[in-house]
Design an enzyme around this catalytic site. Structure first.
Site, PDB file in Angstrom:
ATOM      1  N   GLY A  64      12.760  -5.842  13.118  1.00  0.00           N
ATOM      2  CA  GLY A  64      11.777  -4.954  13.728  1.00  0.00           C
ATOM      3  C   GLY A  64      12.378  -3.850  14.573  1.00  0.00           C
ATOM      4  O   GLY A  64      11.795  -3.456  15.590  1.00  0.00           O
ATOM      5  N   MET A 122      -6.821   8.273  -8.642  1.00  0.00           N
ATOM      6  CA  MET A 122      -7.743   9.351  -8.993  1.00  0.00           C
ATOM      7  C   MET A 122      -7.569   9.752 -10.448  1.00  0.00           C
ATOM      8  O   MET A 122      -8.544   9.944 -11.182  1.00  0.00           O
ATOM      9  CB  MET A 122      -7.522  10.583  -8.118  1.00  0.00           C
ATOM     10  CG  MET A 122      -8.544  11.691  -8.413  1.00  0.00           C
ATOM     11  SD  MET A 122      -8.025  13.386  -8.078  1.00  0.00           S
ATOM     12  CE  MET A 122      -7.188  13.795  -9.611  1.00  0.00           C
ATOM     13  N   CYS A 157      -4.123   9.113  -5.704  1.00  0.00           N
ATOM     14  CA  CYS A 157      -3.066   9.609  -6.587  1.00  0.00           C
ATOM     15  C   CYS A 157      -3.316   9.132  -8.023  1.00  0.00           C
ATOM     16  O   CYS A 157      -4.245   9.600  -8.671  1.00  0.00           O
ATOM     17  CB  CYS A 157      -1.699   9.187  -6.059  1.00  0.00           C
ATOM     18  SG  CYS A 157      -0.325  10.115  -6.792  1.00  0.00           S
ATOM     19  N   ASP A 186      28.106  -4.234   9.398  1.00  0.00           N
ATOM     20  CA  ASP A 186      28.034  -3.745   8.022  1.00  0.00           C
ATOM     21  C   ASP A 186      29.080  -2.651   7.812  1.00  0.00           C
ATOM     22  O   ASP A 186      29.222  -1.747   8.647  1.00  0.00           O
ATOM     23  CB  ASP A 186      26.646  -3.155   7.723  1.00  0.00           C
ATOM     24  CG  ASP A 186      25.550  -4.203   7.715  1.00  0.00           C
ATOM     25  OD1 ASP A 186      25.875  -5.400   7.689  1.00  0.00           O
ATOM     26  OD2 ASP A 186      24.362  -3.807   7.720  1.00  0.00           O
ATOM     27  N   SER A 219      15.655  -6.843   9.196  1.00  0.00           N
ATOM     28  CA  SER A 219      14.200  -7.055   9.235  1.00  0.00           C
ATOM     29  C   SER A 219      13.731  -7.720  10.525  1.00  0.00           C
ATOM     30  O   SER A 219      12.766  -8.485  10.523  1.00  0.00           O
ATOM     31  CB  SER A 219      13.746  -7.888   8.023  1.00  0.00           C
ATOM     32  OG  SER A 219      14.077  -7.246   6.815  1.00  0.00           O
ATOM     33  N   GLU A 254      -3.214   8.222   3.297  1.00  0.00           N
ATOM     34  CA  GLU A 254      -2.611   7.227   4.192  1.00  0.00           C
ATOM     35  C   GLU A 254      -1.445   7.782   4.999  1.00  0.00           C
ATOM     36  O   GLU A 254      -1.123   7.278   6.080  1.00  0.00           O
ATOM     37  CB  GLU A 254      -2.153   5.998   3.400  1.00  0.00           C
ATOM     38  CG  GLU A 254      -0.974   6.212   2.463  1.00  0.00           C
ATOM     39  CD  GLU A 254      -1.362   6.646   1.054  1.00  0.00           C
ATOM     40  OE1 GLU A 254      -0.560   6.408   0.128  1.00  0.00           O
ATOM     41  OE2 GLU A 254      -2.457   7.222   0.887  1.00  0.00           O
ATOM     42  N   HIS A 286      -2.293  11.750  -0.823  1.00  0.00           N
ATOM     43  CA  HIS A 286      -2.115  10.434  -0.195  1.00  0.00           C
ATOM     44  C   HIS A 286      -2.645  10.489   1.239  1.00  0.00           C
ATOM     45  O   HIS A 286      -1.892  10.808   2.170  1.00  0.00           O
ATOM     46  CB  HIS A 286      -0.632  10.042  -0.185  1.00  0.00           C
ATOM     47  CG  HIS A 286      -0.105   9.602  -1.507  1.00  0.00           C
ATOM     48  ND1 HIS A 286      -0.103   8.282  -1.911  1.00  0.00           N
ATOM     49  CD2 HIS A 286       0.430  10.317  -2.532  1.00  0.00           C
ATOM     50  CE1 HIS A 286       0.414   8.197  -3.122  1.00  0.00           C
ATOM     51  NE2 HIS A 286       0.744   9.415  -3.531  1.00  0.00           N
TER      52      HIS A 286
END
Length: 542
Positions: free
Chosen positions: A16, A382, A379, A146, A14, A516, A514
């Site tokens: 970035g 609606m 979605c 990892d 995390s 977005e 969607h």
């Protein structure tokens, strides 16, 4: 031949990597270079489609219907480009392909091993993703060291010496912690992370140093020397007021110079004027609205990543800060909509799966409808507008979606048995179909109604194209009853209901798709832009 930039991460997750990869890609694209993006996920799931949003964050849907990692959304939003399913693959997909080929006799009796077979499949997929691009930026998920990532590390190591690869550049994103008690920045975690990379056989050529504090020149020189990179290849990555400011910050530090030198790209001068102007409007807007965001995955806001970013895009183009008031739909069931949405200028009900919090969402929709507050339902948002209208306007007691009540007397939302997929082929499904890969996924056309809010939002376009991710559909049996009572179907796709509006409401829109997923900083989605614009206009009238 394609050149490759590999982005790895160290110390912890995390940091970035996705924003770093997208920012470098943005600068290269604005320099006139054809850039491809690839995210590699080391988890064994075939895709994130059935993973909990609370664990993995949002599932981003590509134009061609792939359920992918949310970083693909970052790539699209930054580079203003639609990427396909080849832009993301997982360990699960790699092993599935190799095992399937082995079962079909494709290896002619060989013993299947991680090297060369698994690694070879990884290299093949990376090269396929790079076809047609000047540069492919590859982000490797996880952290150096990892276990899951080792085959992928070996694959990108081998590509350094591949005759079919014109050039490679390795970027390592790492953490520079600040110890408050000592008042010092510490480079040791980064040094150890780089040492781990070297043990694998990879020497990074650039360090992206994530830090809360600015890095002094002397510290940068020390870091460059200890990590064996040039001083101009240590790039400071401070916490930014907006993620869209990161490319500008990188540009100020001349990040493209060492990349161009190593990959022989010539002089690069990205034109970022429009981008910079929009970022300034995000950071210091002239206007402000408060939007009630009703959802169920609020413990992890990343579950709604594309939607929150789309609101930022719309706000930037309207010089407006969209302050999101997060509302847990289950809390509405306990306390009522007025108590939680009373101070909001508009209401947005997002998508989701399962019946938890559904009644709270229905109450939020009723509140927006009755009080004439701008409303956007996406979605499930609606689908529940139909349920709310059926119950409270048509008087259909017990109306529901069969997703939540299989025995409802008024199944406003039902499971369609067959539908045409993107290729025009008929797909069959039932409630017993596997969850993975049985949704209606990807981009589909939607015919809009003349004079409607949605037609106006899309600048008069008769047919629009948006992405879907859902299993249930609005039941056309009740269309006439709804329209006679004032809820109009304003968007259709091959007989399926895609958008609804209410006649006597200033701005009320529910969409099955969607929106977005197609919003970008420089080109916001039209329906979300229109929603924010209507919210601003109505709030300023009051």
């Amino acid at each position: 031949m394609t050149k490759y930039i590999f982005v790895t991460g160290g110390v912890l997750s995390s940091l970035g990597k996705g924003i770093t990869a997208a920012s470098i890609g943005t600068l290269l694209k604005h320099s006139g270079i054809q850039v491809g993006m690839l995210k590699i996920d080391p988890y064994i799931n075939v895709d994130p489609g059935t993973m909990s949003p609370l664990e993995h964050g949002e599932v981003f849907v590509t134009k061609d219907g792939a359920e992918t990692d949310l970083d693909i959304g970052n790539y699209e939003r930054f580079l203003d480009t639609s990427y396909l399913k080849s832009s993301n693959f997982t360990t699960g997909q790699v092993y599935s392909a190799v095992i399937e080929r082995e079962r079909a006799g494709g290896y002619l009796g060989q013993t299947i091993q991680v090297i060369p077979h698994i690694v070879g499949e990884i290299v093949k997929r990376i090269k396929e993703a790079g076809e047609g691009h000047d540069i492919l930026i590859v982000e490797l998920g996880g952290t150096v060291g990892d276990i899951e990532g080792l085959p992928f590390m070996e694959a990108i190591r081998q590509m350094k010496h591949d005759d079919e690869v014109e050039g490679t550049f390795f970027v390592h994103v790492t953490l520079i912690p600040f110890i408050k008690a000592a008042g010092e920045l510490k480079s040791k975690p980064t040094q150890h992370s780089v040492q781990e990379l070297r043990r694998i056989g990879i020497t990074p050529q650039m360090i992206i140093a994530r830090s809360e504090n600015a890095l002094p020149k002397t510290f940068k020189k020390k870091l460059a020397m200890s990590c064996d990179v040039s001083s101009d290849s240590v790039i400071e990555a401070l916490d930014a007021a907006s993620i869209y400011d990161v490319p500008i910050s990188f540009l100020r530090q001349n990040i493209l110079k060492p990349i161009s030198k190593e990959l022989s790209l010539g002089e690069l001068n990205p034109n970022m004027e429009k981008w910079d102007s929009l970022v300034k409007k995000i950071v210091q807007p002239q206007n402000r609205i408060v939007l009630g965001f009703v959802g169920k995955y609020l413990e992890l806001k990343e579950a709604y990543k594309s939607l929150t970013e789309a609101l930022i895009h719309a706000g930037a183009h309207l010089d407006t800060r969209v302050d999101i008031h997060w509302v847990d739909s289950e809390k509405i069931e306990e306390r009522g909509a007025e108590a939680l949405l009373g101070d909001c200028d508009s209401v947005l009900v997002a998508g989701g799966f399962g019946n938890r919090g559904v009644e709270g969402k229905i109450k939020a929709i009723e509140y927006a409808r009755v009080n004439k507050i701008p409303y956007l339902g996406i979605c499930l948002g609606m689908q529940l507008t139909l349920v709310e209208y059926a119950r409270n306007v048509l008087g259909y007691e017990g109306a529901n979606s069969i997703e939540f009540d299989e025995n409802t007397p008024y199944p406003m939302i039902y499971l369609i048995d067959n539908f045409l997929d993107q290729s025009g082929n008929t797909q069959l499904r039932t409630h017993k179909s596997p969850m993975g890969g049985t949704l209606r996924l990807g981009e589909y056309p939607c015919d809009t109604l003349e004079g409607s809010i949605i037609r106006k939002a899309y600048h008069g376009e008769k047919t629009i194209h948006e992405r879907h991710r859902h299993r249930y559909e609005a039941n056309p049996t009740y269309r006439k009853a709804l329209e006679d009572a004032g809820m109009i179907v304003t968007g259709e796709s091959n007989g399926l209901i895609e958008a609804v509006e209410i006649k006597d409401h200033p701005w009320f829109l529910g969409v099955q798709f969607h929106p977005e997923f197609t919003s970008r900083l420089q080109t916001p989605n039209p329906s979300i832009l229109a929603f924010v614009e209507a919210t601003l206009a109505i709030s300023q009238e009051e």
